[in-house]
Scaffold this motif. Structure first.
Motif, PDB file in Angstrom:
ATOM      1  N   PRO A  92       0.712  -1.232   0.061  1.00 43.23           N
ATOM      2  CA  PRO A  92      -0.030  -0.134  -0.082  1.00 43.23           C
ATOM      3  C   PRO A  92       0.766   1.321  -0.017  1.00 43.23           C
ATOM      4  O   PRO A  92       0.586   2.209  -0.776  1.00 43.23           O
ATOM      5  N   TYR A  93       2.015   1.130   0.783  1.00 40.96           N
ATOM      6  CA  TYR A  93       2.669   2.512   0.717  1.00 40.96           C
ATOM      7  C   TYR A  93       3.231   2.671  -0.618  1.00 40.96           C
ATOM      8  O   TYR A  93       3.421   3.934  -1.094  1.00 40.96           O
ATOM      9  N   ARG A  94       3.731   1.777  -0.960  1.00 42.63           N
ATOM     10  CA  ARG A  94       4.449   1.800  -2.571  1.00 42.63           C
ATOM     11  C   ARG A  94       3.371   2.287  -3.726  1.00 42.63           C
ATOM     12  O   ARG A  94       3.475   3.350  -4.417  1.00 42.63           O
ATOM     13  N   ARG A  95       2.187   1.929  -3.421  1.00 35.32           N
ATOM     14  CA  ARG A  95       1.144   2.110  -4.154  1.00 35.32           C
ATOM     15  C   ARG A  95       0.644   3.542  -3.937  1.00 35.32           C
ATOM     16  O   ARG A  95       0.273   4.474  -5.197  1.00 35.32           O
TER      17      ARG A  95
ATOM     18  N   ALA B 122       0.839   9.036  -6.251  1.00 32.18           N
ATOM     19  CA  ALA B 122       1.128  10.437  -5.698  1.00 32.18           C
ATOM     20  C   ALA B 122       2.067  10.946  -7.090  1.00 32.18           C
ATOM     21  O   ALA B 122       1.828  12.186  -7.477  1.00 32.18           O
ATOM     22  N   ALA B 123       3.028  10.202  -7.462  1.00 31.49           N
ATOM     23  CA  ALA B 123       4.127  10.481  -8.271  1.00 31.49           C
ATOM     24  C   ALA B 123       3.271  10.733  -9.649  1.00 31.49           C
ATOM     25  O   ALA B 123       3.489  11.775 -10.534  1.00 31.49           O
TER      26      ALA B 123
ATOM     27  N   VAL C 119      -6.773   7.506  -1.396  1.00 38.35           N
ATOM     28  CA  VAL C 119      -7.035   8.862  -1.095  1.00 38.35           C
ATOM     29  C   VAL C 119      -5.630   9.533  -0.699  1.00 38.35           C
ATOM     30  O   VAL C 119      -5.535  10.733  -0.941  1.00 38.35           O
ATOM     31  N   LEU C 120      -4.778   8.958   0.183  1.00 33.87           N
ATOM     32  CA  LEU C 120      -3.431   9.623   0.694  1.00 33.87           C
ATOM     33  C   LEU C 120      -2.713   9.689  -0.404  1.00 33.87           C
ATOM     34  O   LEU C 120      -2.054  10.792  -0.555  1.00 33.87           O
ATOM     35  N   GLY C 121      -2.577   8.747  -1.435  1.00 33.58           N
ATOM     36  CA  GLY C 121      -1.814   8.994  -2.501  1.00 33.58           C
ATOM     37  C   GLY C 121      -2.179  10.188  -3.384  1.00 33.58           C
ATOM     38  O   GLY C 121      -1.459  10.839  -3.878  1.00 33.58           O
ATOM     39  N   GLY C 122      -3.515  10.454  -3.439  1.00 30.69           N
ATOM     40  CA  GLY C 122      -4.131  11.752  -4.401  1.00 30.69           C
ATOM     41  C   GLY C 122      -3.746  13.067  -3.263  1.00 30.69           C
ATOM     42  O   GLY C 122      -3.196  13.904  -3.969  1.00 30.69           O
ATOM     43  N   LEU C 123      -3.911  12.986  -2.079  1.00 27.33           N
ATOM     44  CA  LEU C 123      -3.609  14.116  -1.368  1.00 27.33           C
ATOM     45  C   LEU C 123      -1.965  14.477  -1.222  1.00 27.33           C
ATOM     46  O   LEU C 123      -1.715  15.426  -1.461  1.00 27.33           O
ATOM     47  N   LEU C 124      -1.437  13.265  -1.333  1.00 28.07           N
ATOM     48  CA  LEU C 124       0.079  13.530  -1.205  1.00 28.07           C
ATOM     49  C   LEU C 124       0.434  14.053  -2.622  1.00 28.07           C
ATOM     50  O   LEU C 124       1.305  15.147  -2.672  1.00 28.07           O
ATOM     51  N   GLY C 125       0.130  13.694  -3.682  1.00 36.14           N
ATOM     52  CA  GLY C 125       0.572  14.087  -5.018  1.00 36.14           C
ATOM     53  C   GLY C 125       0.098  15.464  -5.143  1.00 36.14           C
ATOM     54  O   GLY C 125       0.743  16.322  -5.433  1.00 36.14           O
TER      55      GLY C 125
END
Length: 164
Positions: free
Chosen positions: A3-6, A11-12, A90-96
């Protein structure tokens, strides 16, 4: 994929799409040009925003730089405990979104840590935003939804966000 990598990959992707569209906007719309996409609803026009939403806080750009840096740091920390696919997205989008805004604040003119965010999607004259703003808005809506439904971040039933 973990999940963290995903989360980092998502985000990238957000960062790359947002920065690519901002590059296009600063090239194609820099002479005050406006492109109508949907008459009366959406047009493309360049706006360099020193503030936050609706250009508020234009005199305290450095505060938004610190807020974006803090958001990136917190998401990276909390993201290490991810087990939920929904929270990963959700967190990937927010991080990006937070990262691309942070990069704008750090490296765009007029000065380091006081840069203006490139906005170019004009929503019928109500406000002007960018791709990251769309992702951040949708991400915040889903963050609220997941929190209200008590969807666990770390895979432990009955617990929303983990303690740091």
């Amino acid at each position: 994929m973990r999940p963290y990598r995903r989360m980092l990959v998502l985000a990238a992707g957000v960062l790359l799409v947002d920065q690519a569209t901002k590059f296009w906007a600063t090239s194609a719309l820099s002479d005050g040009e406006s492109i109508t996409v949907i008459p009366g609803l959406i047009r493309l026009r360049l706006l360099l925003n020193p503030g936050a939403a609706f250009s508020t806080g234009t005199g305290v750009t450095w505060v938004f730089t610190l807020a974006a840096a803090a958001a990136v740091a917190v998401i990276l920390l909390v993201g290490r405990r991810l087990r939920s696919r929904a929270w990963t997205f959700v967190l990937g989008g927010l991080l990006g979104g937070a990262t691309t805004h942070l990069l704008d604040r750090l490296f765009r003119p007029p000065a380091f840590a006081q840069g203006h965010v490139v906005d170019f999607i004009d929503y019928g004259g109500l406000f002007v935003g960018n791709v990251a703003d769309i992702v951040l808005t949708v991400g915040c809506a889903f963050l609220l939804l997941l929190s209200l439904r008590d969807v666990p971040l770390a895979g432990v039933p009955g617990k929303g966000l983990p303690s740091a």
